[in-house]
Scaffold this motif. Structure first.
Motif, PDB file in Angstrom:
ATOM      1  N   LYS A  78      44.068  14.973 -10.269  1.00  0.00           N
ATOM      2  CA  LYS A  78      44.116  16.043 -11.269  1.00  0.00           C
ATOM      3  C   LYS A  78      44.126  17.414 -10.599  1.00  0.00           C
ATOM      4  CE  LYS A  78      41.803  13.319 -14.839  1.00  0.00           C
ATOM      5  NZ  LYS A  78      40.611  13.207 -15.716  1.00  0.00           N
ATOM      6  N   ILE A  79      44.816  18.350 -11.241  1.00  0.00           N
ATOM      7  CA  ILE A  79      44.856  19.719 -10.754  1.00  0.00           C
ATOM      8  C   ILE A  79      44.464  20.670 -11.877  1.00  0.00           C
ATOM      9  CG2 ILE A  79      46.685  19.174  -9.095  1.00  0.00           C
ATOM     10  CD1 ILE A  79      48.595  20.779 -11.012  1.00  0.00           C
ATOM     11  N   ILE A  80      44.204  21.916 -11.514  1.00  0.00           N
ATOM     12  CA  ILE A  80      43.923  22.964 -12.494  1.00  0.00           C
ATOM     13  C   ILE A  80      45.130  23.886 -12.572  1.00  0.00           C
ATOM     14  CG2 ILE A  80      42.409  24.871 -13.151  1.00  0.00           C
ATOM     15  CD1 ILE A  80      40.221  23.530 -11.435  1.00  0.00           C
ATOM     16  N   ALA A  81      45.641  24.086 -13.774  1.00  0.00           N
ATOM     17  CA  ALA A  81      46.746  25.013 -14.008  1.00  0.00           C
ATOM     18  C   ALA A  81      46.213  26.214 -14.770  1.00  0.00           C
ATOM     19  CB  ALA A  81      47.858  24.338 -14.802  1.00  0.00           C
ATOM     20  N   GLU A  82      46.398  27.397 -14.213  1.00  0.00           N
ATOM     21  CA  GLU A  82      45.982  28.645 -14.864  1.00  0.00           C
ATOM     22  C   GLU A  82      47.183  29.216 -15.599  1.00  0.00           C
ATOM     23  OE1 GLU A  82      42.907  31.370 -15.785  1.00  0.00           O
ATOM     24  OE2 GLU A  82      42.789  29.554 -14.581  1.00  0.00           O
ATOM     25  N   TYR A  83      47.181  29.096 -16.938  1.00  0.00           N
ATOM     26  CA  TYR A  83      48.279  29.600 -17.763  1.00  0.00           C
ATOM     27  C   TYR A  83      48.101  31.116 -17.937  1.00  0.00           C
ATOM     28  CZ  TYR A  83      50.076  24.998 -19.250  1.00  0.00           C
ATOM     29  OH  TYR A  83      50.651  23.740 -19.285  1.00  0.00           O
ATOM     30  N   ILE A  84      49.130  31.896 -17.586  1.00  0.00           N
ATOM     31  CA  ILE A  84      49.067  33.355 -17.596  1.00  0.00           C
ATOM     32  C   ILE A  84      50.120  33.892 -18.555  1.00  0.00           C
ATOM     33  CG2 ILE A  84      49.325  35.429 -16.164  1.00  0.00           C
ATOM     34  CD1 ILE A  84      48.716  33.528 -13.727  1.00  0.00           C
ATOM     35  N   TRP A  85      49.720  34.867 -19.384  1.00  0.00           N
ATOM     36  CA  TRP A  85      50.690  35.491 -20.281  1.00  0.00           C
ATOM     37  C   TRP A  85      50.361  36.964 -20.462  1.00  0.00           C
ATOM     38  CZ3 TRP A  85      46.603  32.575 -21.924  1.00  0.00           C
ATOM     39  CH2 TRP A  85      45.783  33.088 -22.924  1.00  0.00           C
ATOM     40  N   LEU A  93      47.168  41.466 -18.950  1.00  0.00           N
ATOM     41  CA  LEU A  93      47.362  40.063 -18.597  1.00  0.00           C
ATOM     42  C   LEU A  93      46.208  39.221 -19.114  1.00  0.00           C
ATOM     43  CD1 LEU A  93      48.729  40.583 -15.006  1.00  0.00           C
ATOM     44  CD2 LEU A  93      49.906  39.290 -16.788  1.00  0.00           C
ATOM     45  N   ARG A  94      46.528  38.056 -19.619  1.00  0.00           N
ATOM     46  CA  ARG A  94      45.532  37.103 -20.112  1.00  0.00           C
ATOM     47  C   ARG A  94      45.760  35.770 -19.400  1.00  0.00           C
ATOM     48  NH1 ARG A  94      42.788  39.534 -24.731  1.00  0.00           N
ATOM     49  NH2 ARG A  94      43.825  41.575 -24.941  1.00  0.00           N
ATOM     50  N   SER A  95      44.716  34.949 -19.322  1.00  0.00           N
ATOM     51  CA  SER A  95      44.905  33.621 -18.724  1.00  0.00           C
ATOM     52  C   SER A  95      43.806  32.677 -19.165  1.00  0.00           C
ATOM     53  CB  SER A  95      44.936  33.700 -17.191  1.00  0.00           C
ATOM     54  OG  SER A  95      43.647  33.906 -16.651  1.00  0.00           O
ATOM     55  N   LYS A  96      44.099  31.391 -19.137  1.00  0.00           N
ATOM     56  CA  LYS A  96      43.091  30.360 -19.341  1.00  0.00           C
ATOM     57  C   LYS A  96      43.536  29.099 -18.609  1.00  0.00           C
ATOM     58  CE  LYS A  96      44.716  28.774 -23.921  1.00  0.00           C
ATOM     59  NZ  LYS A  96      44.228  28.356 -25.258  1.00  0.00           N
ATOM     60  N   SER A  97      42.578  28.201 -18.367  1.00  0.00           N
ATOM     61  CA  SER A  97      42.819  27.048 -17.482  1.00  0.00           C
ATOM     62  C   SER A  97      42.865  25.745 -18.262  1.00  0.00           C
ATOM     63  CB  SER A  97      41.697  26.947 -16.444  1.00  0.00           C
ATOM     64  OG  SER A  97      41.444  28.196 -15.837  1.00  0.00           O
ATOM     65  N   ARG A  98      43.619  24.797 -17.718  1.00  0.00           N
ATOM     66  CA  ARG A  98      43.580  23.446 -18.248  1.00  0.00           C
ATOM     67  C   ARG A  98      43.819  22.459 -17.121  1.00  0.00           C
ATOM     68  NH1 ARG A  98      48.003  22.120 -22.612  1.00  0.00           N
ATOM     69  NH2 ARG A  98      47.059  20.047 -22.396  1.00  0.00           N
ATOM     70  N   VAL A 150      50.537  29.609 -13.581  1.00  0.00           N
ATOM     71  CA  VAL A 150      51.704  29.335 -14.422  1.00  0.00           C
ATOM     72  C   VAL A 150      52.043  30.579 -15.240  1.00  0.00           C
ATOM     73  CG1 VAL A 150      52.709  27.808 -16.161  1.00  0.00           C
ATOM     74  CG2 VAL A 150      50.905  26.945 -14.626  1.00  0.00           C
ATOM     75  N   ILE A 151      53.189  31.179 -14.967  1.00  0.00           N
ATOM     76  CA  ILE A 151      53.661  32.306 -15.768  1.00  0.00           C
ATOM     77  C   ILE A 151      54.322  31.759 -17.027  1.00  0.00           C
ATOM     78  CG2 ILE A 151      55.249  34.267 -15.866  1.00  0.00           C
ATOM     79  CD1 ILE A 151      52.856  34.752 -14.071  1.00  0.00           C
ATOM     80  N   CYS A 152      53.842  32.225 -18.182  1.00  0.00           N
ATOM     81  CA  CYS A 152      54.333  31.727 -19.471  1.00  0.00           C
ATOM     82  C   CYS A 152      54.913  32.870 -20.299  1.00  0.00           C
ATOM     83  CB  CYS A 152      53.196  31.087 -20.273  1.00  0.00           C
ATOM     84  SG  CYS A 152      52.309  29.771 -19.421  1.00  0.00           S
ATOM     85  N   ASP A 153      55.803  32.547 -21.240  1.00  0.00           N
ATOM     86  CA  ASP A 153      56.139  33.499 -22.281  1.00  0.00           C
ATOM     87  C   ASP A 153      55.715  32.926 -23.630  1.00  0.00           C
ATOM     88  OD1 ASP A 153      58.194  31.660 -22.461  1.00  0.00           O
ATOM     89  OD2 ASP A 153      59.820  33.128 -22.450  1.00  0.00           O
ATOM     90  N   THR A 154      55.854  33.710 -24.698  1.00  0.00           N
ATOM     91  CA  THR A 154      55.108  33.450 -25.923  1.00  0.00           C
ATOM     92  C   THR A 154      56.018  33.335 -27.148  1.00  0.00           C
ATOM     93  OG1 THR A 154      54.744  35.856 -25.910  1.00  0.00           O
ATOM     94  CG2 THR A 154      52.946  34.472 -25.151  1.00  0.00           C
ATOM     95  N   TYR A 155      55.685  32.363 -28.017  1.00  0.00           N
ATOM     96  CA  TYR A 155      56.529  32.046 -29.169  1.00  0.00           C
ATOM     97  C   TYR A 155      55.672  31.726 -30.394  1.00  0.00           C
ATOM     98  CZ  TYR A 155      60.195  31.570 -25.637  1.00  0.00           C
ATOM     99  OH  TYR A 155      61.061  31.823 -24.601  1.00  0.00           O
ATOM    100  N   THR A 156      56.295  31.838 -31.560  1.00  0.00           N
ATOM    101  CA  THR A 156      55.659  31.376 -32.783  1.00  0.00           C
ATOM    102  C   THR A 156      55.714  29.839 -32.796  1.00  0.00           C
ATOM    103  OG1 THR A 156      57.700  31.311 -34.067  1.00  0.00           O
ATOM    104  CG2 THR A 156      56.519  33.423 -33.982  1.00  0.00           C
ATOM    105  N   PRO A 157      54.929  29.200 -33.655  1.00  0.00           N
ATOM    106  CA  PRO A 157      55.026  27.740 -33.769  1.00  0.00           C
ATOM    107  C   PRO A 157      56.428  27.256 -34.148  1.00  0.00           C
ATOM    108  CG  PRO A 157      52.991  28.500 -34.763  1.00  0.00           C
ATOM    109  CD  PRO A 157      53.778  29.730 -34.420  1.00  0.00           C
ATOM    110  N   ALA A 158      57.220  28.129 -34.792  1.00  0.00           N
ATOM    111  CA  ALA A 158      58.590  27.761 -35.166  1.00  0.00           C
ATOM    112  C   ALA A 158      59.568  27.912 -34.008  1.00  0.00           C
ATOM    113  CB  ALA A 158      59.045  28.612 -36.349  1.00  0.00           C
ATOM    114  N   GLY A 159      59.091  28.427 -32.868  1.00  0.00           N
ATOM    115  CA  GLY A 159      59.944  28.541 -31.700  1.00  0.00           C
ATOM    116  C   GLY A 159      60.630  29.880 -31.531  1.00  0.00           C
ATOM    117  N   GLU A 160      60.221  30.895 -32.321  1.00  0.00           N
ATOM    118  CA  GLU A 160      60.794  32.231 -32.204  1.00  0.00           C
ATOM    119  C   GLU A 160      59.970  33.055 -31.218  1.00  0.00           C
ATOM    120  OE1 GLU A 160      63.595  33.382 -33.623  1.00  0.00           O
ATOM    121  OE2 GLU A 160      63.904  31.349 -34.416  1.00  0.00           O
ATOM    122  N   PRO A 161      60.628  33.807 -30.301  1.00  0.00           N
ATOM    123  CA  PRO A 161      59.861  34.656 -29.396  1.00  0.00           C
ATOM    124  C   PRO A 161      59.127  35.739 -30.171  1.00  0.00           C
ATOM    125  CG  PRO A 161      62.210  35.149 -29.238  1.00  0.00           C
ATOM    126  CD  PRO A 161      62.085  33.916 -30.075  1.00  0.00           C
TER     127      PRO A 161
END
Length: 432
Positions: A78-85, A93-98, A150-161
């Protein structure tokens, strides 16, 4: 408060002899309990930041450092991924781990995730879920091993940016065939300022007062000229470890101000690398107890501001006859000056005054080797007849996704009218 020191392969703790009591445990006993391993398993330590541990009231060494640096790879896949947005302000900048079940090599192997957008200014409370799409991965210099950022971008639940997702539009521009064929290169010079944590005054400055005037600080050496070098060096090595294409660093004109350069990077990669490098810098200053600001004019008066000069070239600019292509690009940039300025960072009007190596925000200009222009062309580019241009207008807090994609759009996709082109060419003395 922990203090960052130079990176070191071996971890060392400064211990002090303490007497045994029913409520305390010796360093040797603690290490034995915490780090005992099978003789069949050899654990290799990786280069990390060395931290001076604080002592408790009972003079027992704080062992949090040992826990932070446990190498778990011999015991789990197992590894730790830090999701960044990027948050609601467009610059925070915000981030959280999983936990991820095994190491990954590509963002497509990672699951989408979500967060509470109402807490970041990106969604209403009654419909607060925002979805994170993993887009780029880097090695984690803080946790080491197979762990990742992990650099992420952000969307609505419907898949719209969502509106603050500037990466989505940039990716569309960079996927256009005209842009792809030109292989746009970027070299971004990120300036930043370090502040004392409680007074929000530049690092190394007397509280409520000013140091000597600018002059000795740019690329300066010495305790009275260089403030924050350990942070700059730690950031440099952490970026190299992460896989960021960092190409250099230097002390800047205003004391307490630094710069690093990222590139050459192609297309959307430039934005990903700058955002990840900013995240790493935020984390390092957090550990050092120093405040990072990307304000384009942190101190009013006769002090340099902070920019994010963006060097740019296309395949055609880099080939024979490229100088004419550069001049055509400059012409297009002049005609869309207002559109670029409006997208080049908050508070940039306080920096682009025509002083301190800047052009006026209201006037477009270009020149060879002139750092007081909107666009600078290097002497080598003029001499060789090919090369790149430097856009000196972006502020230190600019969004690299916006700036890089706008440069590509204006110079490769946008076409001015013939009348506007002729007038601009005459005004700028450009023959294209």
């Amino acid at each position: 408060m922990a203090q960052i020191l130079a990176p070191s392969v071996q971890w060392q703790l400064r211990t002090k002899q303490t007497s045994m009591s029913a409520s305390s445990i010796t360093s040797k006993m603690w290490s034995s309990l915490l780090l005992k391993q099978s003789s069949k398993v050899a654990v290799k330590s990786s280069a990390k930041f060395r931290v001076l541990a604080l002592k408790s009231d009972g003079s027992t060494i704080n062992r949090m450092e040992d826990l932070l640096n446990l190498d778990v790879t011999p015991y789990t896949d197992k590894i730790i991924a830090e999701y960044i947005w990027i948050g609601g302000s467009g610059i925070d900048l915000r981030s959280k781990s999983r936990t991820i079940s095994k190491p990954v090599e590509h963002p497509s192997e990672l699951p989408k995730w979500n967060y509470d957008g109402s807490s970041t200014g990106q969604a209403p409370g009654e419909d607060s879920e925002v979805i994170l799409y993993p887009q780029a991965i880097f090695k984690d210099p803080f946790r080491g091993g197979n762990n990742i950022l992990v650099i992420c971008d952000t969307y609505t639940p419907a898949g719209e940016p969502i509106p603050t997702n500037k990466r989505h539009r940039a990716a569309e521009i960079f996927s256009n065939k005209k842009v792809v064929d030109e292989i746009p290169w970027y070299g971004i010079e990120q300036e930043y300022t370090l502040l004392q944590t409680n007074v929000k005054w530049p690092l190394g400055w007397p509280v409520g007062a000013y140091p000597g005037p600018q002059g000795p600080y740019y690329c300066g050496v010495g305790a009275d000229k260089s403030f924050g070098r350990d942070i700059s060096d730690a950031h440099y090595k952490a970026c190299l470890y992460a896989g960021i294409n960092i190409s250099g660093t230097n002390g800047e004109v205003m004391p307490g101000q630094w710069e690093y350069q990222v590139g050459p990077s192609v297309g959307i990669e430039a934005g990903d690398h700058i955002w990840c490098s900013r995240y790493i810098l935020e984390r390092i200053t957090e550990q050092a107890g120093v405040v990072l600001t990307l304000d384009p004019k942190p101190i009013e008066g006769d002090w340099n501001g902070a920019g994010c000069h963006t060097n740019y070239s296309t395949k055609s600019m880099r080939e024979e006859g490229g100088f004419d292509v550069i001049k055509k690009a400059i012409l297009n940039l002049s005609l869309r000056h207002n559109e670029h300025i409006s997208a080049y960072g908050e508070g940039n009007e306080r920096r682009l005054t025509g002083k301190h190596e800047t052009a006026s925000i209201n006037t477009f200009s270009w020149g060879v080797a002139n750092r007081g222009c909107s666009i600078r062309v290097g002497r080598d580019t003029e001499k060789q007849g090919k090369g790149y241009l430097e856009d000196r207008r972006p502020a230190s807090n600019m969004d690299p996704y916006i700036v890089t994609s706008l440069l590509a759009e204006t110079t490769l996709l946008w076409e001015p009218t013939l009348e506007a082109e002729a007038l601009a060419a005459q005004k700028l003395s450009l023959k294209v």
